[in-house]
Enzyme design. Structure first.
Site, PDB file in Angstrom:
ATOM      1  N   GLY A   1       1.049  -1.051   0.204  1.00 49.47           N
ATOM      2  CA  GLY A   1       0.104  -0.108  -0.170  1.00 49.47           C
ATOM      3  C   GLY A   1       1.543   1.464  -0.328  1.00 49.47           C
ATOM      4  O   GLY A   1       0.975   1.872  -0.609  1.00 49.47           O
TER       5      GLY A   1
ATOM      6  N   LYS B   1      -0.448 -17.713  -8.925  1.00 49.71           N
ATOM      7  CA  LYS B   1       0.122 -16.804  -7.731  1.00 49.71           C
ATOM      8  C   LYS B   1      -0.316 -17.121  -6.286  1.00 49.71           C
ATOM      9  O   LYS B   1       0.790 -17.600  -6.077  1.00 49.71           O
ATOM     10  CB  LYS B   1      -0.429 -15.582  -7.949  1.00 49.71           C
ATOM     11  CG  LYS B   1       0.611 -14.812  -6.617  1.00 49.71           C
ATOM     12  CD  LYS B   1       0.226 -12.963  -6.303  1.00 49.71           C
ATOM     13  CE  LYS B   1       1.204 -12.527  -6.187  1.00 49.71           C
ATOM     14  NZ  LYS B   1       1.213 -11.080  -5.782  1.00 49.71           N
TER      15      LYS B   1
ATOM     16  N   ASN C   1       2.970 -19.007  -4.897  1.00 51.35           N
ATOM     17  CA  ASN C   1       3.063 -18.919  -3.357  1.00 51.35           C
ATOM     18  C   ASN C   1       3.289 -19.412  -2.491  1.00 51.35           C
ATOM     19  O   ASN C   1       3.928 -19.460  -1.330  1.00 51.35           O
ATOM     20  CB  ASN C   1       2.094 -17.000  -2.820  1.00 51.35           C
ATOM     21  CG  ASN C   1       2.362 -16.112  -3.571  1.00 51.35           C
ATOM     22  OD1 ASN C   1       3.178 -15.786  -3.758  1.00 51.35           O
ATOM     23  ND2 ASN C   1       1.057 -15.540  -2.957  1.00 51.35           N
TER      24      ASN C   1
END
Length: 210
Positions: free
Chosen positions: A17, A190, A194
């Site tokens: 962020g 993904k 991961n």
């Protein structure tokens, strides 16, 4: 949504962020971060904004910010960068300020959040964005950009893909958003990556990417 310059609210100032907030603001995108409370807001302003390090280069970017209690305008476009498990409580705190049919973009790992958000906010347009940019936080509002990657955005509901195309145009900057029509497939890929990399980084006590 149209091509006019509109405010993007950003929820969640973790590593990802902070990095996107600084890069978007630096590219001239109108970004307003939503921080947890007045204490966090004071700390952000005391820091001068978001400090971003790339190699030997360090820069601090001033950032407009607010809290759930002091949001002044309806939230029409929201970039959600919280952890998946934090999303519903964080959105619940600002739900009273969401505009009609808000555009919500989930820029996070995890699965199943979109369905929960649609249940809580039935008129929302919910898109997914996934990033392979590397970042880690060194202080509350300081982040290191550790590796370049790509940011993909798309809609699981094909009828909403046009919103992804428009959002990608508005979010052009140093970390451009690339619209794709197969975002669900990319999310599963993904997740698989991961599932391997994250345990290995924990076992070997190294950062993701090392």
């Amino acid at each position: 949504m149209n091509g006019a310059k509109q405010t993007w609210h950003l929820l969640g100032l973790g590593a990802i962020g902070c990095m996107y907030a600084a890069c978007l603001r630096g590219a001239g995108v109108a970004v307003q971060a939503i921080v947890r409370d007045a204490a966090a807001l004071r700390q952000l302003y005391a820091n001068g904004g978001i400090t971003l390090r790339r190699g030997d280069e360090v820069a601090t970017t001033a950032l407009d910010a607010t809290t759930p209690a002091t949001i002044a305008e309806p939230i029409a476009q929201l970039l959600i960068c919280t952890k998946a498990q934090q999303t519903l409580p964080a959105v619940a705190a600002i739900k009273h300020r969401l505009a009609a049919q808000p555009l919500l973009i989930l820029l996070q790992n995890g699965m199943g959040v979109r369905e929960l958000l649609q249940r809580e906010i039935p008129d929302a347009i919910v898109l997914h964005a996934i990033s392979t940019e590397g970042a880690f936080r060194t202080a509350r509002f300081a982040v290191t950009h550790a590796g370049r990657g790509t940011t993909l955005i798309g809609a699981i509901d094909a009828a909403q893909q046009r919103y992804a195309e428009t959002a990608a145009l508005q979010l052009r900057g140093e970390l451009p958003f690339e619209p794709v029509s197969d975002i669900e497939r990319r999310l599963w890929l993904k997740l698989g990556v991961n599932s391997v990399i994250n345990p290995l980084s924990a076992i070997h006590r190294c950062r993701n990417g090392e």
